[in-house]
Design an enzyme around this catalytic site. Structure first.
Site, PDB file in Angstrom:
ATOM      1  N   SER A 136      51.726  63.354  16.428  1.00 62.31           N
ATOM      2  CA  SER A 136      50.724  63.974  16.649  1.00 62.31           C
ATOM      3  C   SER A 136      50.230  65.513  16.909  1.00 62.31           C
ATOM      4  CB  SER A 136      50.135  63.339  18.157  1.00 62.31           C
ATOM      5  OG  SER A 136      48.462  64.233  19.091  1.00 62.31           O
ATOM      6  N   TYR A 149      51.373  62.453  26.533  1.00 61.98           N
ATOM      7  CA  TYR A 149      51.391  61.479  25.679  1.00 61.98           C
ATOM      8  C   TYR A 149      51.671  63.004  24.532  1.00 61.98           C
ATOM      9  CZ  TYR A 149      48.683  60.585  20.909  1.00 61.98           C
ATOM     10  OH  TYR A 149      48.958  60.569  19.716  1.00 61.98           O
TER      11      TYR A 149
END
Length: 273
Positions: A136, A149
């Protein structure tokens, strides 16, 4: 050309985790179209709403090491591994339950690492292979209230970056693909942790609203899949491929601006000051 020919060519065996929807389904479809035999994993293949034609679905719980090992033994030699499966998690750091953080790392990091460990020996012995970590852009541009995350995606990129030089002499390449905002409906599936009396509530909800809006207007899963395919088929793959969220511009600015300025810009983009 690296040892053993082009590992991204047609006819190889590709293993794609989290292939039931979103990016994983799009990647699986792209690899099928390129002539690969594609094994797609899902926690429960019977519940896949729209199976991708040509994909062989196998059940896999990435948090279960024995299940991971059994799958690789059953599948046999793998030419392309796409570590895509994962959980999106958010919440103030002080309010994240440790059991949730451990679960996240078991799924997003340790499962991917174990799969990679298991397929690398065969790739090395055959002299070719591709491993793609789907990360990401938040790993490169951290965002408040996404700490767990962000850390999990930074971790798999770290494994890829450090291990790359171990395997390239054998014709095996490891790359990370970092998508920005992607419109896959992940906003509805994100796990969230926020105490009822949280002092972070207002800022957290501001961030979340901006995050959801960015994802609603994000690139398609197909655009990410096309980038993964580039990494798989490249003659000499790059360590990092970023796609979406104006990636070429923001990575250029990241190189030019102080880190603090970049962090402030990310915060402002999500309504935080």
């Amino acid at each position: 050309m690296d040892k053993g020919g082009n590992p991204g060519g047609a006819g190889g065996v590709a293993l794609v985790t989290g292939a039931s929807s979103g990016i994983g389904a799009a990647v699986a479809a792209a690899l099928v179209a390129r002539g690969h035999r594609v094994i797609g994993t899902s926690r429960d293949p019977a519940t896949v709403a729209e199976p991708v034609p040509g994909v062989e679905y196998r059940a896999l719980d990435l948090t279960d090491s024995a299940a991971v090992e059994s799958l690789v033994a059953a599948v046999g030699p793998v030419d392309v591994l796409v570590n895509n499966a994962g959980e999106s998690q958010s919440g103030p750091l002080e309010e994240l339950p440790m059991e949730a953080v451990r679960r996240l790392f078991e799924l997003n990091v340790f499962g991917a690492v174990r799969l990679t460990q298991l397929v690398l020996p065969g790739m090395r012995e055959r002299g070719h292979g591709r491993v793609i970590m789907v990360g990401s852009m938040l790993a490169s541009f951290p965002l408040a209230y996404r700490s767990s995350y962000v850390a999990s995606k930074a971790a798999i990129k770290g494994f890829a970056n450090a291990a790359r030089r171990e395997v390239t002499p054998y014709g095996v390449w490891i790359s990370t693909v970092e998508p920005g905002s992607v419109n896959t409906g992940i906003s509805e599936r994100r796990t969230q942790y926020l105490a009822a009396d949280s002092p972070h509530a207002a800022r957290y909800r501001t961030m979340l609203a901006a995050l959801n809006a960015n994802e609603a207007n994000g690139i398609t899963a197909g655009a990410v899949a096309a980038t993964v395919l580039r990494a798989v088929e490249a003659r000499h793959p790059k360590p990092l491929y970023a796609v979406g969220s104006n990636a070429p511009l923001v990575f250029a600015l990241r190189r030019l601006l102080p880190r603090s300025a970049v962090e402030r810009a990310v915060a402002r983009r999500h309504g935080l000051r």
